[in-house]
Write a protein that holds these residues in place. Structure first.
Motif, PDB file in Angstrom:
ATOM      1  N   SER A 105       0.858  -1.197   0.000  1.00 28.33           N
ATOM      2  CA  SER A 105       0.000   0.000   0.000  1.00 28.33           C
ATOM      3  C   SER A 105       0.889   1.240   0.000  1.00 28.33           C
ATOM      4  O   SER A 105       2.044   1.189   0.425  1.00 28.33           O
ATOM      5  CB  SER A 105      -0.910  -0.009   1.231  1.00 28.33           C
ATOM      6  OG  SER A 105      -0.187   0.408   2.359  1.00 28.33           O
ATOM      7  N   PRO A 106       0.359   2.387  -0.450  1.00 30.11           N
ATOM      8  CA  PRO A 106       1.193   3.587  -0.563  1.00 30.11           C
ATOM      9  C   PRO A 106       1.462   4.290   0.756  1.00 30.11           C
ATOM     10  O   PRO A 106       2.380   5.085   0.854  1.00 30.11           O
ATOM     11  CB  PRO A 106       0.381   4.492  -1.497  1.00 30.11           C
ATOM     12  CG  PRO A 106      -1.025   4.027  -1.351  1.00 30.11           C
ATOM     13  CD  PRO A 106      -0.968   2.560  -1.037  1.00 30.11           C
ATOM     14  N   THR A 107       0.675   4.011   1.780  1.00 30.11           N
ATOM     15  CA  THR A 107       0.916   4.722   3.045  1.00 30.11           C
ATOM     16  C   THR A 107       0.922   3.755   4.231  1.00 30.11           C
ATOM     17  O   THR A 107       0.316   2.671   4.178  1.00 30.11           O
ATOM     18  CB  THR A 107      -0.184   5.767   3.328  1.00 30.11           C
ATOM     19  OG1 THR A 107      -1.433   5.086   3.499  1.00 30.11           O
ATOM     20  CG2 THR A 107      -0.306   6.792   2.217  1.00 30.11           C
ATOM     21  N   ARG A 108       1.565   4.183   5.285  1.00 27.68           N
ATOM     22  CA  ARG A 108       1.685   3.392   6.504  1.00 27.68           C
ATOM     23  C   ARG A 108       0.297   3.176   7.118  1.00 27.68           C
ATOM     24  O   ARG A 108      -0.052   2.075   7.528  1.00 27.68           O
ATOM     25  CB  ARG A 108       2.554   4.127   7.517  1.00 27.68           C
ATOM     26  CG  ARG A 108       3.912   4.517   6.968  1.00 27.68           C
ATOM     27  CD  ARG A 108       4.591   5.496   7.888  1.00 27.68           C
ATOM     28  NE  ARG A 108       5.928   5.869   7.407  1.00 27.68           N
ATOM     29  CZ  ARG A 108       6.706   6.741   8.041  1.00 27.68           C
ATOM     30  NH1 ARG A 108       6.301   7.305   9.153  1.00 27.68           N
ATOM     31  NH2 ARG A 108       7.904   7.040   7.574  1.00 27.68           N
ATOM     32  N   GLU A 109      -0.491   4.234   7.144  1.00 23.74           N
ATOM     33  CA  GLU A 109      -1.822   4.141   7.768  1.00 23.74           C
ATOM     34  C   GLU A 109      -2.665   3.096   7.046  1.00 23.74           C
ATOM     35  O   GLU A 109      -3.395   2.329   7.670  1.00 23.74           O
ATOM     36  CB  GLU A 109      -2.521   5.514   7.708  1.00 23.74           C
ATOM     37  CG  GLU A 109      -2.044   6.522   8.740  1.00 23.74           C
ATOM     38  CD  GLU A 109      -0.661   7.108   8.418  1.00 23.74           C
ATOM     39  OE1 GLU A 109      -0.179   6.925   7.290  1.00 23.74           O
ATOM     40  OE2 GLU A 109      -0.060   7.686   9.327  1.00 23.74           O
ATOM     41  N   LEU A 110      -2.531   3.054   5.709  1.00 22.99           N
ATOM     42  CA  LEU A 110      -3.360   2.106   4.955  1.00 22.99           C
ATOM     43  C   LEU A 110      -2.878   0.672   5.186  1.00 22.99           C
ATOM     44  O   LEU A 110      -3.682  -0.250   5.341  1.00 22.99           O
ATOM     45  CB  LEU A 110      -3.332   2.466   3.465  1.00 22.99           C
ATOM     46  CG  LEU A 110      -4.266   1.688   2.538  1.00 22.99           C
ATOM     47  CD1 LEU A 110      -5.688   1.667   3.072  1.00 22.99           C
ATOM     48  CD2 LEU A 110      -4.249   2.304   1.127  1.00 22.99           C
ATOM     49  N   ALA A 111      -1.567   0.483   5.270  1.00 21.66           N
ATOM     50  CA  ALA A 111      -1.029  -0.870   5.553  1.00 21.66           C
ATOM     51  C   ALA A 111      -1.571  -1.371   6.885  1.00 21.66           C
ATOM     52  O   ALA A 111      -2.040  -2.509   7.003  1.00 21.66           O
ATOM     53  CB  ALA A 111       0.499  -0.833   5.572  1.00 21.66           C
ATOM     54  N   LEU A 112      -1.588  -0.505   7.861  1.00 23.35           N
ATOM     55  CA  LEU A 112      -2.070  -0.883   9.202  1.00 23.35           C
ATOM     56  C   LEU A 112      -3.565  -1.194   9.163  1.00 23.35           C
ATOM     57  O   LEU A 112      -4.045  -2.168   9.740  1.00 23.35           O
ATOM     58  CB  LEU A 112      -1.790   0.274  10.171  1.00 23.35           C
ATOM     59  CG  LEU A 112      -1.871   0.001  11.668  1.00 23.35           C
ATOM     60  CD1 LEU A 112      -1.074  -1.231  12.071  1.00 23.35           C
ATOM     61  CD2 LEU A 112      -1.422   1.233  12.453  1.00 23.35           C
ATOM     62  N   ALA A 151       2.328   9.405  16.748  1.00 22.68           N
ATOM     63  CA  ALA A 151       1.289  10.447  16.761  1.00 22.68           C
ATOM     64  C   ALA A 151       0.305  10.189  15.626  1.00 22.68           C
ATOM     65  O   ALA A 151      -0.922  10.304  15.804  1.00 22.68           O
ATOM     66  CB  ALA A 151       1.928  11.828  16.607  1.00 22.68           C
ATOM     67  N   ARG A 152       0.811   9.805  14.462  1.00 17.13           N
ATOM     68  CA  ARG A 152      -0.052   9.547  13.307  1.00 17.13           C
ATOM     69  C   ARG A 152      -1.004   8.389  13.602  1.00 17.13           C
ATOM     70  O   ARG A 152      -2.206   8.463  13.329  1.00 17.13           O
ATOM     71  CB  ARG A 152       0.788   9.241  12.077  1.00 17.13           C
ATOM     72  CG  ARG A 152       1.492  10.434  11.485  1.00 17.13           C
ATOM     73  CD  ARG A 152       2.527  10.109  10.446  1.00 17.13           C
ATOM     74  NE  ARG A 152       2.076   9.281   9.346  1.00 17.13           N
ATOM     75  CZ  ARG A 152       2.798   9.073   8.227  1.00 17.13           C
ATOM     76  NH1 ARG A 152       4.001   9.637   8.106  1.00 17.13           N
ATOM     77  NH2 ARG A 152       2.345   8.325   7.249  1.00 17.13           N
ATOM     78  N   THR A 153      -0.486   7.337  14.196  1.00 16.22           N
ATOM     79  CA  THR A 153      -1.322   6.156  14.484  1.00 16.22           C
ATOM     80  C   THR A 153      -2.365   6.488  15.545  1.00 16.22           C
ATOM     81  O   THR A 153      -3.543   6.146  15.408  1.00 16.22           O
ATOM     82  CB  THR A 153      -0.436   4.980  14.923  1.00 16.22           C
ATOM     83  OG1 THR A 153       0.522   4.730  13.886  1.00 16.22           O
ATOM     84  CG2 THR A 153      -1.250   3.732  15.192  1.00 16.22           C
ATOM     85  N   ARG A 154      -1.935   7.208  16.552  1.00 13.00           N
ATOM     86  CA  ARG A 154      -2.893   7.588  17.613  1.00 13.00           C
ATOM     87  C   ARG A 154      -4.009   8.461  17.033  1.00 13.00           C
ATOM     88  O   ARG A 154      -5.190   8.244  17.293  1.00 13.00           O
ATOM     89  CB  ARG A 154      -2.165   8.371  18.712  1.00 13.00           C
ATOM     90  CG  ARG A 154      -1.487   7.538  19.781  1.00 13.00           C
ATOM     91  CD  ARG A 154      -1.171   8.363  21.035  1.00 13.00           C
ATOM     92  NE  ARG A 154      -0.517   9.641  20.719  1.00 13.00           N
ATOM     93  CZ  ARG A 154       0.810   9.766  20.543  1.00 13.00           C
ATOM     94  NH1 ARG A 154       1.590   8.696  20.666  1.00 13.00           N
ATOM     95  NH2 ARG A 154       1.366  10.933  20.250  1.00 13.00           N
TER      96      ARG A 154
END
Ligand SMILES: Nc1ncnc2c1ncn2[C@@H]1O[C@H](COP(=O)(O)OP(=O)(O)OP(=O)(O)O)[C@@H](O)[C@H]1O
Length: 516
Positions: free
Chosen positions: A44-51, A264-267
């Motif tokens: 996936s293109p972003t970390r948030e989407l992979a998670l 911070a992004r994940t939270r």
């Protein structure tokens, strides 16, 4: 269920499950993947989407008699910790971003764990196969088992521009199935989402117009008002978040972009997913794929990186059959965007907000007085860097660009244009352009990932060249401490040392802070 496929379906219609189910079904109905081996690899293109994909996978497999472990690999997290889990666990499924995965695959023992791969999935495939990511994808494909080993390829996205047909052959074998739920001449966005544009004369009017727009839109959903406001750059988003936190104290505001730490992004992602209302100020790290329930409104401030990116951003609302609205806020110079994208059903905003915007000017000016000068200076530099890539479309030269940026600075209440380090000016190819406040910005330890942050003393290089700039801003706040690479799109820790153009969607690239 195991054929190679190129799949297009509109945003929010369930593509994640649509690729996970057949891939999992194949694992369940064929020979077991040996312990420790990766059976399904999802990029996936972003970390948030992979998670997010990993969590959706866990929900699906939780009911299985035999648990499949789904691991993740993306930047901004401890490489050693994740790699240790990966090497000693049983990562039957792996959701990864290209940077971190390439880093893993540079080591032979890790490559060994992919030799029995059954399915490779590219989510948001059009952006994964665009120039920003293509180099990394090619590198990954070189290090994975060859296609002749028979692994299945799947490419999914809500948008499939013609140009990616030429590159999907890297992942999909000839004769792949092309499955689409979007008719050729059908608008790529969700029909029932009314999409509007507001055109302001100059960037100076952006902030008052945005406040008036939010106030007008809130009337549609006074109790559960949950909106995403997209900015064009990470530092521009940080500015909007700082400003509107002051302007709208009654709303919970959230900030999400590549200059924040991954924790911070994940939270923030988790908090906004759970929130029943609030204002998320974000860059394109959540422009694609991210599923935030009950977002009723998407606002885009400034130019999206492409028509496709516009579609994906709008797709953050009206998901899973819900309703939604979308508004794009452009300056007169940026208004060409709706003209060159006639396939987008964008109409003028139904009510004039000019009057209410004029009444918000005092509140906006007062709020800007509380915004850190460093945040303004970084937003100013990022504004210059981002819009420099659109000079031709905006029909301006570099002097015109600086004039626009200085109007932006004026709107932020800067007494004069923020100081820009002379090396940044050089890198931007804008040496000697009139109107820039060129100086030397002393670097100060301020690790990337902490938004805002104090700065060193900025000194003017040559008073005559300045538009009466000065080193320190009002209130003693210092000019930016670090030099930002503007528009260079260097990735963050994912990309070890290599330089990569910012991916088209401006995703996990972001400006890299360069320490001197
Ligand atoms: N069959 C279904 N019934 C109800 N809800 C569903 C179904 N399938 C998926 N969903 C939900 O719909 C929402 C959107 O799904 P998903 O995120 O997979 O959309 P998408 O097509 O991948 O969107 P995007 O193009 O933005 O990536 C999610 O909350 C998901 O749980």
């Amino acid at each position: 269920m195991h054929s190679d496929c190129l799949v297009q379906a509109k945003t929010g219609t369930g593509k994640t499950i649509a690729f996970l189910l057949p891939a999992l079904q194949y694992l369940l109905t064929t020979q077991d993947v040996p312990h420790g081996q990766v059976g399904i690899l999802i990029l996936s293109p972003t970390r948030e989407l992979a998670l997010q994909i990993a969590k959706e996978c866990d929900q699906l497999t939780a009911q299985l008699p035999k648990r499949f472990e789904c691991h993740t690999a993306f930047g901004g997290t401890s490489r050693a910790t994740n790699l240790n889990k990966f090497m000693h666990g049983n990562p039957t499924i792996l959701a990864a971003t290209p940077g971190r995965l390439n880093d893993y695959l540079s080591e032979e023992p890790i490559r060994e764990k992919f030799k029995d791969m059954r399915t490779l999935i590219l989510d948001e495939a059009d952006t994964m196969l665009e120039q920003g990511f293509l180099i990394a994808i090619n590198e990954i494909l070189k290090r994975l088992p060859p296609k002749s080993m028979g692994w299945q390829g799947m490419c999914f996205s809500a948008t499939m521009p013609e140009k990616i047909r030429g590159v999907v052959s890297k992942v999909l074998k000839a004769g792949y199935s092309h499955i689409t739920t979007v008719e050729a001449n059908e608008t790529p966005t969700i029909e029932k989402v009314p999409q509007y544009s507001i055109v302001v004369t100059s960037v100076k009017d952006t902030f008052t117009a945005l406040l008036a727009l939010i106030q007008a839109e809130q009337k549609h959903d006074p109790t559960g008002f949950k909106a995403i406001i997209f900015g064009t750059t990470a530092n521009g988003v940080a500015l909007l978040a700082a400003l509107f936190t002051t302007l709208l104290p009654g709303h919970k505001t959230y900030e999400l972009h590549s200059r924040l730490s991954q924790n911070a992004r994940t939270r923030t992602t988790d908090a906004f997913k759970a929130a029943s209302s609030g204002l998320m100020f974000a860059s394109d790290v959540i422009g694609r794929g991210m599923d935030f329930p009950n977002v009723g409104l998407v606002i885009q401030v400034g130019l999206p990186s492409s028509g496709e990116q516009y579609v994906h951003r709008v797709g953050r609302t009206a998901r899973a059959g819900n309703d939604g609205r979308a508004v794009i806020l452009l300056t007169q110079a940026e208004s060409y965007f709706t003209k060159v994208n006639p396939q987008l059903p964008i109409r003028p905003y139904p009510i004039s907000i000019a009057v209410s915007a004029s009444t918000t000017a005092p509140a906006v000016a007062a709020a800007f007085a509380n915004v850190d000068e460093t945040v303004k200076a970084k937003a100013y530099q990022a504004y210059l860097g981002f819009n420099k890539t659109f000079c031709r479309n905006l029909r301006i030269d570099t002097a015109g660009l600086v004039q626009m940026a200085n109007e932006f600075a004026d709107a932020m209440g800067c007494p004069e244009p923020p100081v820009i380090d002379k090396r940044v000016v050089g890198k931007m190819g804008m040496k000697g352009v009139r109107g820039l406040n060129v100086g030397t910005v002393a670097s100060q330890a301020n690790p990337p990932g902490r938004g805002g942050g104090g700065g060193g003393e900025a000194r003017r290089a040559n008073p005559r060249q300045q538009a009466n700039g000065h080193g320190t801003a009002k209130g003693g706040a210092k000019a930016p401490a670090t030099k930002e690479q503007i528009g260079s799109g260097n990735t963050t820790s994912n990309n070890r040392g290599g330089r990569r153009k910012r991916p088209a969607g401006g995703l996990d690239g972001g400006e890299r802070v360069v320490k001197r």
